[in-house]
Design a protein around this motif. Structure first.
Motif, PDB file in Angstrom:
ATOM      1  N   SER A  11       0.286 -50.720  -1.252  1.00  0.00           N
ATOM      2  CA  SER A  11       0.175 -49.261  -1.387  1.00  0.00           C
ATOM      3  C   SER A  11      -0.499 -48.860  -2.693  1.00  0.00           C
ATOM      4  O   SER A  11      -1.114 -47.793  -2.781  1.00  0.00           O
ATOM      5  N   LEU A  12      -0.389 -49.714  -3.707  1.00  0.00           N
ATOM      6  CA  LEU A  12      -0.991 -49.419  -5.008  1.00  0.00           C
ATOM      7  C   LEU A  12      -2.452 -49.846  -5.094  1.00  0.00           C
ATOM      8  O   LEU A  12      -3.218 -49.293  -5.887  1.00  0.00           O
ATOM      9  N   SER A  13      -2.813 -50.845  -4.292  1.00  0.00           N
ATOM     10  CA  SER A  13      -4.175 -51.374  -4.341  1.00  0.00           C
ATOM     11  C   SER A  13      -5.190 -50.284  -3.994  1.00  0.00           C
ATOM     12  O   SER A  13      -5.027 -49.539  -3.040  1.00  0.00           O
ATOM     13  N   GLY A  14      -6.227 -50.208  -4.816  1.00  0.00           N
ATOM     14  CA  GLY A  14      -7.260 -49.206  -4.578  1.00  0.00           C
ATOM     15  C   GLY A  14      -6.987 -47.883  -5.247  1.00  0.00           C
ATOM     16  O   GLY A  14      -7.854 -47.004  -5.249  1.00  0.00           O
ATOM     17  N   ILE A  15      -5.789 -47.727  -5.796  1.00  0.00           N
ATOM     18  CA  ILE A  15      -5.455 -46.495  -6.510  1.00  0.00           C
ATOM     19  C   ILE A  15      -5.201 -46.787  -7.986  1.00  0.00           C
ATOM     20  O   ILE A  15      -5.780 -46.154  -8.863  1.00  0.00           O
ATOM     21  N   ALA A  16      -4.356 -47.763  -8.257  1.00  0.00           N
ATOM     22  CA  ALA A  16      -4.128 -48.194  -9.634  1.00  0.00           C
ATOM     23  C   ALA A  16      -5.239 -49.149 -10.057  1.00  0.00           C
ATOM     24  O   ALA A  16      -5.685 -49.990  -9.270  1.00  0.00           O
ATOM     25  N   ASP A  17      -5.701 -49.019 -11.286  1.00  0.00           N
ATOM     26  CA  ASP A  17      -6.746 -49.901 -11.799  1.00  0.00           C
ATOM     27  C   ASP A  17      -6.197 -51.265 -12.189  1.00  0.00           C
ATOM     28  O   ASP A  17      -6.936 -52.249 -12.231  1.00  0.00           O
ATOM     29  N   GLU A  18      -4.928 -51.313 -12.504  1.00  0.00           N
ATOM     30  CA  GLU A  18      -4.271 -52.593 -12.765  1.00  0.00           C
ATOM     31  C   GLU A  18      -2.811 -52.479 -12.350  1.00  0.00           C
ATOM     32  O   GLU A  18      -2.240 -51.382 -12.315  1.00  0.00           O
ATOM     33  N   ILE A  19      -2.221 -53.618 -12.030  1.00  0.00           N
ATOM     34  CA  ILE A  19      -0.804 -53.680 -11.693  1.00  0.00           C
ATOM     35  C   ILE A  19      -0.146 -54.695 -12.627  1.00  0.00           C
ATOM     36  O   ILE A  19      -0.572 -55.859 -12.689  1.00  0.00           O
ATOM     37  N   VAL A  20       0.838 -54.246 -13.351  1.00  0.00           N
ATOM     38  CA  VAL A  20       1.589 -55.111 -14.261  1.00  0.00           C
ATOM     39  C   VAL A  20       2.960 -55.369 -13.645  1.00  0.00           C
ATOM     40  O   VAL A  20       3.703 -54.427 -13.349  1.00  0.00           O
ATOM     41  N   VAL A  21       3.298 -56.633 -13.448  1.00  0.00           N
ATOM     42  CA  VAL A  21       4.583 -57.013 -12.872  1.00  0.00           C
ATOM     43  C   VAL A  21       5.349 -57.841 -13.897  1.00  0.00           C
ATOM     44  O   VAL A  21       4.867 -58.878 -14.358  1.00  0.00           O
ATOM     45  N   VAL A  22       6.524 -57.377 -14.249  1.00  0.00           N
ATOM     46  CA  VAL A  22       7.409 -58.122 -15.149  1.00  0.00           C
ATOM     47  C   VAL A  22       8.551 -58.687 -14.313  1.00  0.00           C
ATOM     48  O   VAL A  22       9.300 -57.946 -13.688  1.00  0.00           O
ATOM     49  N   ASP A  23       8.646 -60.017 -14.302  1.00  0.00           N
ATOM     50  CA  ASP A  23       9.663 -60.700 -13.502  1.00  0.00           C
ATOM     51  C   ASP A  23      10.843 -61.084 -14.396  1.00  0.00           C
ATOM     52  O   ASP A  23      10.671 -61.697 -15.456  1.00  0.00           O
ATOM     53  N   THR A  24      12.050 -60.724 -13.930  1.00  0.00           N
ATOM     54  CA  THR A  24      13.247 -60.963 -14.751  1.00  0.00           C
ATOM     55  C   THR A  24      14.076 -62.149 -14.265  1.00  0.00           C
ATOM     56  O   THR A  24      15.264 -62.233 -14.548  1.00  0.00           O
ATOM     57  N   GLY A  25      13.435 -63.071 -13.531  1.00  0.00           N
ATOM     58  CA  GLY A  25      14.154 -64.276 -13.133  1.00  0.00           C
ATOM     59  C   GLY A  25      14.150 -64.585 -11.658  1.00  0.00           C
ATOM     60  O   GLY A  25      15.148 -65.085 -11.121  1.00  0.00           O
ATOM     61  N   GLY A  49     -11.380 -49.704 -20.102  1.00  0.00           N
ATOM     62  CA  GLY A  49     -11.963 -49.177 -18.873  1.00  0.00           C
ATOM     63  C   GLY A  49     -10.935 -48.923 -17.802  1.00  0.00           C
ATOM     64  O   GLY A  49     -11.288 -48.607 -16.667  1.00  0.00           O
ATOM     65  N   ILE A  50      -9.674 -49.054 -18.133  1.00  0.00           N
ATOM     66  CA  ILE A  50      -8.596 -48.872 -17.162  1.00  0.00           C
ATOM     67  C   ILE A  50      -8.021 -47.473 -17.321  1.00  0.00           C
ATOM     68  O   ILE A  50      -7.642 -47.072 -18.421  1.00  0.00           O
TER      69      ILE A  50
END
Length: 374
Positions: free
Chosen positions: A30-44, A8-9
């Motif tokens: 700025s992404l909230s309300g436009i993107a259906d999901e936000i994926v954050v990959v943290d590198t440390g 559904g995304i």
């Protein structure tokens, strides 16, 4: 909203981060309300980056930094569930837009990817940047720095008869507005390695030159820019608009050293016709050579252009070359020609655009005094 995945995304936003608490909140907002999901990959991260991401409802994953931006990007893409993926950085902002309009825009048939209107620095013009692509396992990033999905996107386009479209999305980058020393030190070894693997890549050579210059290695910068230009000469029939950047920076460096840049400038003019940066550079060279009338005419033409209406090409211009960076030298040209009223007007226009500039103010006051103005 157009066709969605089984989840559904429709649109996923993918971000890689490390110690970005200073920037991340504004990016996620700025992404909230436009993107259906936000994926954050943290590198440390060792600051509050991951907590900020979680607070915005992002799906947060850890991935060890291995000196390879593509590896981290591809990890973020791997976790995305949407039909379309928009990748951004923490120091970038998606401009407000209607979510339904975005869905309709990206649902147009026949496209494997879309560009966004991208502003790399707050006072630069926009250009089209490849940032949105189908969630397809064949589409992945390559390159350890200045990574790109374009080769794999083009392969999918060729295989399926698809195209790359221009989306309505607009992204502003704010990360180059401050001190870049940390980024340059981080990027240098990666650029050296990547440029070593791809010695014919003119953009990597250009960026390596910029990085060396910023870190005080002027000789190294000149060497990299000359190498980039040599590559351009070997493939004159396949020159990209952004190849002009190595010419511009080398010309500027040679001018500082007092060397003759005429042959290099003529070569750049022939290769990059109607390129405003090269045109502005020519006017500066003419002025320094005493050709004030010709230089003033070129500066005048540049100030008549609206930088926001320039066609979207693969390069971005410093908007000041259409404003104070042309008005001020045009004022100098008219002063040298004895045309004081026109000189005073140009200095006033430069000062209007940069009121805090002490040099503009001094020159304007001096010429005004010569004209008998208070």
């Amino acid at each position: 909203m157009g066709k969605t995945t089984l989840s559904g995304i429709f649109l996923s936003a993918a971000i890689i981060v490390r110690n970005e608490e200073r920037f991340l909140e504004d990016c996620l907002r700025s992404l909230s309300g436009i993107a259906d999901e936000i994926v954050v990959v943290d590198t440390g991260s060792t600051d509050g980056t991951k907590d900020i991401a979680a607070g915005f409802g992002a799906r947060v994953f850890d991935f060890p930094w291995i000196d390879d931006f593509s590896a981290a990007r591809n990890e973020s893409v791997r976790h995305c569930l949407g039909k379309w993926i928009l990748y951004v950085d923490a120091d970038e902002r998606l401009k407000p837009v209607d979510k339904g309009a975005v869905a309709a825009d990206l649902s147009r048939p026949g496209f494997a990817a879309f560009t966004v209107s991208y502003r790399p620095i707050s006072w630069f013009t926009t250009f089209r940047e490849y940032r949105v692509f189908r969630n397809d396992p064949r589409i992945r990033f390559e390159g350890i720095i200045h990574e790109t999905v374009l080769p794999s996107v083009m392969k999918v386009c060729d295989d399926e008869g698809l195209a790359i479209g221009d989306s309505i999305l607009e992204v502003d980058h704010v990360g180059y507005d401050g001190d870049l020393a940390r980024k340059h030190r981080r990027n240098l070894p990666l650029l050296e390695r990547h440029a070593g693997d791809l010695p014919e890549n003119t953009f990597l050579r250009y960026r390596l030159g910029v990085t060396r210059k910023a870190l005080g290695d002027t000789e190294g910068a000149e060497r990299e820019w000359r190498a980039a230009i040599d590559t351009v000469r070997r493939r004159r029939d396949n020159v990209a608009p952004r190849d002009c950047q190595a010419y511009y920076d080398l010309i500027r460096l040679l001018l500082e050293k007092g060397e003759d840049v005429s042959p290099l400038l003529e070569e750049a003019e022939a290769l990059f016709q109607d390129n405003h940066l090269i045109t502005w550079t020519k006017a500066m060279v003419l002025m320094h050579g005493g050709s004030y009338e010709e230089a003033a005419d070129i500066f005048g033409r540049l100030t008549s252009l609206d930088p926001e209406r320039i066609d979207h090409v693969r390069i971005s211009y410093d908007r000041r070359i259409f404003g104070e960076f042309s008005y001020e030298p045009m004022g100098t040209c008219y002063f040298k020609l004895g045309r004081l009223a026109e000189s005073e007007r140009c200095y006033a226009l430069a000062l209007e655009r940069d009121p805090g500039n002490a040099e503009y103010l001094t020159k304007h006051k001096f010429v005004s005094a010569l004209l008998g103005k208070k």
